[in-house]
Design an enzyme around this catalytic site. Structure first.
Site, PDB file in Angstrom:
ATOM      1  N   SER A  83       0.839  -1.198   0.000  1.00 36.09           N
ATOM      2  CA  SER A  83       0.000   0.000   0.000  1.00 36.09           C
ATOM      3  C   SER A  83       0.870   1.242   0.000  1.00 36.09           C
ATOM      4  CB  SER A  83      -0.954  -0.016   1.193  1.00 36.09           C
ATOM      5  OG  SER A  83      -0.218  -0.046   2.377  1.00 36.09           O
ATOM      6  N   CYS A  84       0.227   2.368  -0.285  1.00 32.02           N
ATOM      7  CA  CYS A  84       0.889   3.660  -0.439  1.00 32.02           C
ATOM      8  C   CYS A  84       1.889   3.919   0.691  1.00 32.02           C
ATOM      9  CB  CYS A  84      -0.176   4.746  -0.454  1.00 32.02           C
ATOM     10  SG  CYS A  84       0.483   6.400  -0.618  1.00 32.02           S
ATOM     11  N   PRO A  85       3.105   4.374   0.442  1.00 31.74           N
ATOM     12  CA  PRO A  85       3.631   4.806  -0.861  1.00 31.74           C
ATOM     13  C   PRO A  85       4.500   3.754  -1.543  1.00 31.74           C
ATOM     14  CG  PRO A  85       5.109   5.538   0.847  1.00 31.74           C
ATOM     15  CD  PRO A  85       4.057   4.695   1.524  1.00 31.74           C
TER      16      PRO A  85
END
Lengths: 74, 179
Positions: free
Chosen positions: A12-14
């Site tokens: 998941s981000c980033p």
């Protein structure tokens, strides 16, 4: 011209965009990178990343949750 | 205007354009907060900017210094008040409180669990990744002095500076955030 495949599923981000950036940085101009990611935020992120960095987004396809992008290094 | 004057003007404009375009390559942040959630935001943005090819400087001051502390930091060699501050403040990314729903330390454990479930990278990992990608971290020497924090109390590979170090970086950036 080399082709690199990146499996970014589960991240998941980033991290997905970090992994794409790290891989593209190592490659040479004209190299192709195919990445698969299942984070819903990846689509707008990859568009913004390519726009900012100048690398070409050749295609973006979706199958279920998976988003597959093909990028050519400038 | 004479041909020479036009040439001079052109040269000047080219130099100014180069400077403006150069500024687009930089981003500066002040990390003032020592809250886990705010530090997460800071380092996610820093990593994103690094991925987008920017040069990123994070000026870390006051409570933000908690993020940079080595977990092994001790009060040895400090005066009574400095020892007290050292004892009362969290040391390192794993020990930070959340800005909301801290519940005397239960909140961060809950968030660590929930973030782990969703595969969100840990704060420590985000800091390490940013360092690997060449982030420039500048710790505020003045707030370190106030709280008795020594250079060896903080993570390796960082710089130390004052307000001019932050401003110099900020003036050369087109984005500056205060977190």
């Amino acid at each position: 011209m080399a082709k690199t495949t990146l499996d970014l599923k589960g991240m998941s981000c980033p991290m997905p965009i970090m992994k794409v950036a790290a891989a593209v940085k190592k490659g040479a101009s004209g190299d192709v990178f195919e990445a698969v990611c299942d984070d819903a935020g990846f689509e707008p992120d990859v568009h913004a990343w390519c726009k900012e960095t100048g690398h070409t987004l050749n295609s973006l396809t979706k199958a279920g949750k998976d988003i597959t992008v093909v990028i050519t290094k400038k | 205007m004479s041909a020479d004057a036009v040439q001079d003007k052109l040269k000047e404009l080219e130099e100014r354009l180069a400077k403006v375009e150069g500024n687009r390559a930089n981003m500066t942040m002040v990390l003032f907060s020592g809250d886990f959630d705010k530090a997460m935001a800071a380092f996610i943005i820093a990593n994103g900017a690094l991925a987008m090819g920017k040069e990123v400087t994070i000026f870390v001051t006051f409570w933000g210094l908690d993020v940079l502390k080595k977990p092994t930091m001790t009060g040895a060699g400090k005066n009574v008040l400095e020892k007290m501050v050292t004892m009362m403040r969290p040391k390192g990314p794993a020990k930070l409180p959340t800005s909301k729903m801290n519940f005397a330390g239960i909140g961060p454990k809950l968030f660590h669990y929930m973030m782990g479930k969703k595969n969100v990278t840990s704060l420590q990992n985000l800091v390490d990744t940013a360092v690997e990608f060449g982030v420039r971290i500048v710790a505020c020497q003045m707030s370190m002095d106030v709280m008795g924090i020594k250079r060896e109390d903080l993570m390796d590979g960082i710089e130390f500076g004052g307000v001019a170090a932050f401003l110099g970086s900020s003036f050369d950036s087109n984005t500056t955030l205060f977190i």
